[in-house]
Design a protein around this motif. Structure first.
Motif, PDB file in Angstrom:
ATOM      1  N   ALA A 205     -12.196  -9.828   2.641  1.00  0.00           N
ATOM      2  CA  ALA A 205     -11.373  -8.802   3.283  1.00  0.00           C
ATOM      3  C   ALA A 205     -10.131  -8.472   2.471  1.00  0.00           C
ATOM      4  O   ALA A 205      -9.650  -7.336   2.492  1.00  0.00           O
ATOM      5  CB  ALA A 205     -10.968  -9.261   4.684  1.00  0.00           C
ATOM      6  N   MET A 206      -9.610  -9.445   1.718  1.00  0.00           N
ATOM      7  CA  MET A 206      -8.376  -9.205   0.979  1.00  0.00           C
ATOM      8  C   MET A 206      -8.569  -8.326  -0.249  1.00  0.00           C
ATOM      9  O   MET A 206      -7.618  -8.006  -0.936  1.00  0.00           O
ATOM     10  CB  MET A 206      -7.705 -10.534   0.629  1.00  0.00           C
ATOM     11  CG  MET A 206      -6.923 -11.083   1.817  1.00  0.00           C
ATOM     12  SD  MET A 206      -5.827 -12.454   1.404  1.00  0.00           S
ATOM     13  CE  MET A 206      -6.990 -13.783   1.277  1.00  0.00           C
ATOM     14  N   MET A 207      -9.800  -7.926  -0.516  1.00  0.00           N
ATOM     15  CA  MET A 207     -10.023  -6.913  -1.543  1.00  0.00           C
ATOM     16  C   MET A 207      -9.673  -5.520  -1.018  1.00  0.00           C
ATOM     17  O   MET A 207      -9.535  -4.577  -1.800  1.00  0.00           O
ATOM     18  CB  MET A 207     -11.484  -6.953  -1.995  1.00  0.00           C
ATOM     19  CG  MET A 207     -11.888  -8.271  -2.650  1.00  0.00           C
ATOM     20  SD  MET A 207     -13.642  -8.306  -3.106  1.00  0.00           S
ATOM     21  CE  MET A 207     -13.797  -9.998  -3.681  1.00  0.00           C
ATOM     22  N   ASP A 208      -9.543  -5.412   0.295  1.00  0.00           N
ATOM     23  CA  ASP A 208      -9.129  -4.164   0.937  1.00  0.00           C
ATOM     24  C   ASP A 208      -7.599  -4.147   1.006  1.00  0.00           C
ATOM     25  O   ASP A 208      -6.986  -5.075   1.539  1.00  0.00           O
ATOM     26  CB  ASP A 208      -9.735  -4.095   2.342  1.00  0.00           C
ATOM     27  CG  ASP A 208      -9.354  -2.832   3.089  1.00  0.00           C
ATOM     28  OD1 ASP A 208      -8.191  -2.727   3.516  1.00  0.00           O
ATOM     29  OD2 ASP A 208     -10.219  -1.948   3.238  1.00  0.00           O
ATOM     30  N   ASP A 209      -6.968  -3.108   0.483  1.00  0.00           N
ATOM     31  CA  ASP A 209      -5.504  -3.059   0.399  1.00  0.00           C
ATOM     32  C   ASP A 209      -4.840  -3.105   1.767  1.00  0.00           C
ATOM     33  O   ASP A 209      -3.768  -3.711   1.926  1.00  0.00           O
ATOM     34  CB  ASP A 209      -5.052  -1.801  -0.352  1.00  0.00           C
ATOM     35  CG  ASP A 209      -5.332  -1.881  -1.843  1.00  0.00           C
ATOM     36  OD1 ASP A 209      -5.554  -3.003  -2.344  1.00  0.00           O
ATOM     37  OD2 ASP A 209      -5.338  -0.827  -2.505  1.00  0.00           O
ATOM     38  N   VAL A 210      -5.452  -2.480   2.760  1.00  0.00           N
ATOM     39  CA  VAL A 210      -4.866  -2.483   4.102  1.00  0.00           C
ATOM     40  C   VAL A 210      -4.860  -3.907   4.671  1.00  0.00           C
ATOM     41  O   VAL A 210      -3.853  -4.368   5.228  1.00  0.00           O
ATOM     42  CB  VAL A 210      -5.640  -1.526   5.039  1.00  0.00           C
ATOM     43  CG1 VAL A 210      -5.131  -1.660   6.476  1.00  0.00           C
ATOM     44  CG2 VAL A 210      -5.507  -0.084   4.565  1.00  0.00           C
ATOM     45  N   LYS A 211      -5.971  -4.615   4.504  1.00  0.00           N
ATOM     46  CA  LYS A 211      -6.059  -5.977   5.025  1.00  0.00           C
ATOM     47  C   LYS A 211      -5.213  -6.939   4.190  1.00  0.00           C
ATOM     48  O   LYS A 211      -4.648  -7.897   4.724  1.00  0.00           O
ATOM     49  CB  LYS A 211      -7.520  -6.415   5.081  1.00  0.00           C
ATOM     50  CG  LYS A 211      -8.307  -5.610   6.111  1.00  0.00           C
ATOM     51  CD  LYS A 211      -9.757  -6.028   6.196  1.00  0.00           C
ATOM     52  CE  LYS A 211     -10.473  -5.215   7.277  1.00  0.00           C
ATOM     53  NZ  LYS A 211     -11.896  -5.586   7.407  1.00  0.00           N
ATOM     54  N   PHE A 212      -5.129  -6.693   2.898  1.00  0.00           N
ATOM     55  CA  PHE A 212      -4.245  -7.503   2.059  1.00  0.00           C
ATOM     56  C   PHE A 212      -2.807  -7.382   2.563  1.00  0.00           C
ATOM     57  O   PHE A 212      -2.060  -8.370   2.587  1.00  0.00           O
ATOM     58  CB  PHE A 212      -4.329  -7.047   0.601  1.00  0.00           C
ATOM     59  CG  PHE A 212      -3.556  -7.906  -0.363  1.00  0.00           C
ATOM     60  CD1 PHE A 212      -4.146  -9.000  -0.969  1.00  0.00           C
ATOM     61  CD2 PHE A 212      -2.227  -7.617  -0.657  1.00  0.00           C
ATOM     62  CE1 PHE A 212      -3.429  -9.804  -1.850  1.00  0.00           C
ATOM     63  CE2 PHE A 212      -1.512  -8.410  -1.536  1.00  0.00           C
ATOM     64  CZ  PHE A 212      -2.110  -9.513  -2.138  1.00  0.00           C
ATOM     65  N   ASN A 213      -2.422  -6.190   2.972  1.00  0.00           N
ATOM     66  CA  ASN A 213      -1.074  -5.971   3.482  1.00  0.00           C
ATOM     67  C   ASN A 213      -0.840  -6.743   4.782  1.00  0.00           C
ATOM     68  O   ASN A 213       0.278  -7.201   5.040  1.00  0.00           O
ATOM     69  CB  ASN A 213      -0.816  -4.488   3.696  1.00  0.00           C
ATOM     70  CG  ASN A 213       0.633  -4.195   4.026  1.00  0.00           C
ATOM     71  OD1 ASN A 213       1.547  -4.612   3.315  1.00  0.00           O
ATOM     72  ND2 ASN A 213       0.858  -3.493   5.124  1.00  0.00           N
ATOM     73  N   LYS A 214      -1.887  -6.901   5.601  1.00  0.00           N
ATOM     74  CA  LYS A 214      -1.756  -7.686   6.824  1.00  0.00           C
ATOM     75  C   LYS A 214      -1.496  -9.157   6.494  1.00  0.00           C
ATOM     76  O   LYS A 214      -0.712  -9.832   7.161  1.00  0.00           O
ATOM     77  CB  LYS A 214      -3.019  -7.558   7.674  1.00  0.00           C
ATOM     78  CG  LYS A 214      -3.206  -6.183   8.294  1.00  0.00           C
ATOM     79  CD  LYS A 214      -2.095  -5.843   9.269  1.00  0.00           C
ATOM     80  CE  LYS A 214      -2.274  -4.466   9.869  1.00  0.00           C
ATOM     81  NZ  LYS A 214      -1.150  -4.102  10.769  1.00  0.00           N
ATOM     82  N   VAL A 215      -2.172  -9.649   5.461  1.00  0.00           N
ATOM     83  CA  VAL A 215      -1.915 -11.021   5.011  1.00  0.00           C
ATOM     84  C   VAL A 215      -0.481 -11.133   4.490  1.00  0.00           C
ATOM     85  O   VAL A 215       0.217 -12.115   4.758  1.00  0.00           O
ATOM     86  CB  VAL A 215      -2.920 -11.438   3.921  1.00  0.00           C
ATOM     87  CG1 VAL A 215      -2.596 -12.841   3.400  1.00  0.00           C
ATOM     88  CG2 VAL A 215      -4.335 -11.398   4.465  1.00  0.00           C
ATOM     89  N   ARG A 216      -0.036 -10.119   3.758  1.00  0.00           N
ATOM     90  CA  ARG A 216       1.345 -10.097   3.264  1.00  0.00           C
ATOM     91  C   ARG A 216       2.337 -10.175   4.432  1.00  0.00           C
ATOM     92  O   ARG A 216       3.338 -10.899   4.384  1.00  0.00           O
ATOM     93  CB  ARG A 216       1.588  -8.835   2.446  1.00  0.00           C
ATOM     94  CG  ARG A 216       3.017  -8.721   1.901  1.00  0.00           C
ATOM     95  CD  ARG A 216       3.278  -7.363   1.285  1.00  0.00           C
ATOM     96  NE  ARG A 216       2.555  -7.177   0.030  1.00  0.00           N
ATOM     97  CZ  ARG A 216       1.684  -6.210  -0.194  1.00  0.00           C
ATOM     98  NH1 ARG A 216       1.362  -5.354   0.773  1.00  0.00           N
ATOM     99  NH2 ARG A 216       1.102  -6.106  -1.367  1.00  0.00           N
ATOM    100  N   GLN A 217       2.056  -9.422   5.490  1.00  0.00           N
ATOM    101  CA  GLN A 217       2.928  -9.443   6.662  1.00  0.00           C
ATOM    102  C   GLN A 217       2.968 -10.825   7.302  1.00  0.00           C
ATOM    103  O   GLN A 217       4.041 -11.306   7.693  1.00  0.00           O
ATOM    104  CB  GLN A 217       2.461  -8.400   7.675  1.00  0.00           C
ATOM    105  CG  GLN A 217       2.668  -6.958   7.244  1.00  0.00           C
ATOM    106  CD  GLN A 217       2.072  -5.965   8.232  1.00  0.00           C
ATOM    107  OE1 GLN A 217       1.867  -6.278   9.397  1.00  0.00           O
ATOM    108  NE2 GLN A 217       1.759  -4.772   7.759  1.00  0.00           N
ATOM    109  N   ASN A 218       1.802 -11.482   7.394  1.00  0.00           N
ATOM    110  CA  ASN A 218       1.774 -12.826   7.962  1.00  0.00           C
ATOM    111  C   ASN A 218       2.499 -13.828   7.064  1.00  0.00           C
ATOM    112  O   ASN A 218       3.130 -14.766   7.548  1.00  0.00           O
ATOM    113  CB  ASN A 218       0.332 -13.276   8.198  1.00  0.00           C
ATOM    114  CG  ASN A 218      -0.193 -12.820   9.549  1.00  0.00           C
ATOM    115  OD1 ASN A 218       0.542 -12.231  10.337  1.00  0.00           O
ATOM    116  ND2 ASN A 218      -1.447 -13.091   9.826  1.00  0.00           N
TER     117      ASN A 218
END
Length: 326
Positions: A205-218
């Protein structure tokens, strides 16, 4: 015979930023604490007998390559042990997909025991590095680094993960930690799961920029949550747990289902300010932030309306250690 004792952990905020798919692009971070629930690993030399592992099943192997327990196999190979040894484990919790870092706690405890077996003095850092190497490289599991470092060092820590493979461990000391502990509820969902399946999906999922950003937020919530603790704004810490849960659901939808959503909603409706499922998701333990005046209501609702079990616990400040050596 060697017996090691290694604590389990509650990870409040990280969201997967401790995995290579994240920290090779940006620095990762996690806020976590070890608790007084443990994995005990027993290692004993057994001359003239096959290699034996005793966990959910008993397995005997004359050839190390035939061992069914992969972590034990790779750990023994790393220490150049290929015969005449027995390994067993005891857990204080439902260890199958707990979300409390039980697999890594086992690995850390086994590594600590094998260092002792070989009369090698090992630092917390070295034990954690060996455990990461075994799980991530030798076994090829899609896990991160926070669980091994948490189990090895122990305590309430802000962990930072860097592209050069180093990990910074900052131990947090505050009189507010005891108050935070009093407002947390550890709840087993009544359902286990296979963590690596969900971790693999998270990695993809972290290959997707939107989902990577969610991980960044966490990841960023780790720093925000620590500030709330140090400033004694613990209710805001509880709100952050809810935000982390929302973000996590958007990274991998499979981490939850109607059964788990129902547990979460019952806890919230009964008075919990926030909470999250621990670990990779799909089952295991929840942690909820519940103020004292709502605690009894939340506990009764969960006991009466779900199959959950409540596990009393306290924060634990020590990491893995050898309890017996004979």
């Amino acid at each position: 015979m060697i017996v090691s004792k290694t604590p389990l952990r509650i990870s409040f905020f990280s969201g997967g930023s401790d995995t290579p798919t994240f920290y090779k692009r940006e620095d990762g971070a996690a806020l976590s604490v070890t608790i007084d629930k443990f994995i005990h690993v027993i290692v004993r030399k057994t001359p003239n007998l096959p290699i034996k592992t005793m966990f959910d099943i008993v397995d005997e192997s004359d050839n190390i390559e035939d061992m069914k327990h992969i972590i034990s196999r790779e750990s023994l190979k790393l220490f150049n042990i290929d015969s005449e040894i027995t390994i067993a484990s005891l857990s204080d919790i439902f260890s199958n997909g707990s979300g409390l870092g039980s697999s890594s706690a086992f690995t850390v405890g086994l590594v600590n025991s094998l260092f002792k077996l070989n009369d090698i003095g090992a630092s917390k850092e070295l034990i954690a590095k060996f455990a990461c190497d075994i799980e991530m490289d030798k076994c090829g599991y899609p896990v991160g680094k926070q669980d091994q470092y948490a189990a090895s060092y122990g305590g309430f820590n802000l962990l930072k993960f860097y592209n050069n493979q180093t990990v910074d461990v900052k131990k947090i000391k505050s009189e507010n930690l005891s108050k935070l502990n009093d407002n947390l509820l550890l709840v087993h969902s009544g359902k286990g799961r296979i963590g690596n399946d969900f971790l693999q999906k998270q990695s993809v999922a972290m290959m997707d920029d939107v989902k990577f950003n969610k991980v960044r937020q966490n990841r960023d919530l780790a720093f925000e949550g620590l500030n709330y603790i140090l400033s004694d704004d613990l209710d805001s810490f509880g709100d952050l747990l809810h935000q982390s849960w929302i973000n996590k659901r958007q990274i991998v939808s499979d981490i939850t289902e109607d059964y788990l959503d129902n547990i979460y909603n019952i806890a919230k409706e009964s008075g919990a300010i926030g909470g999250k499922i621990l670990g990779a998701g799909g089952g295991g333990f929840f942690v909820f932030y519940v103020k004292e005046d709502k605690r009894e209501c939340v506990i009764n609702s969960l006991k009466n309306k779900t199959n959950c079990k409540i596990f009393p616990f306290r924060f634990y400040d020590e990491g893995t250690k050898i309890m017996s050596y004979k």
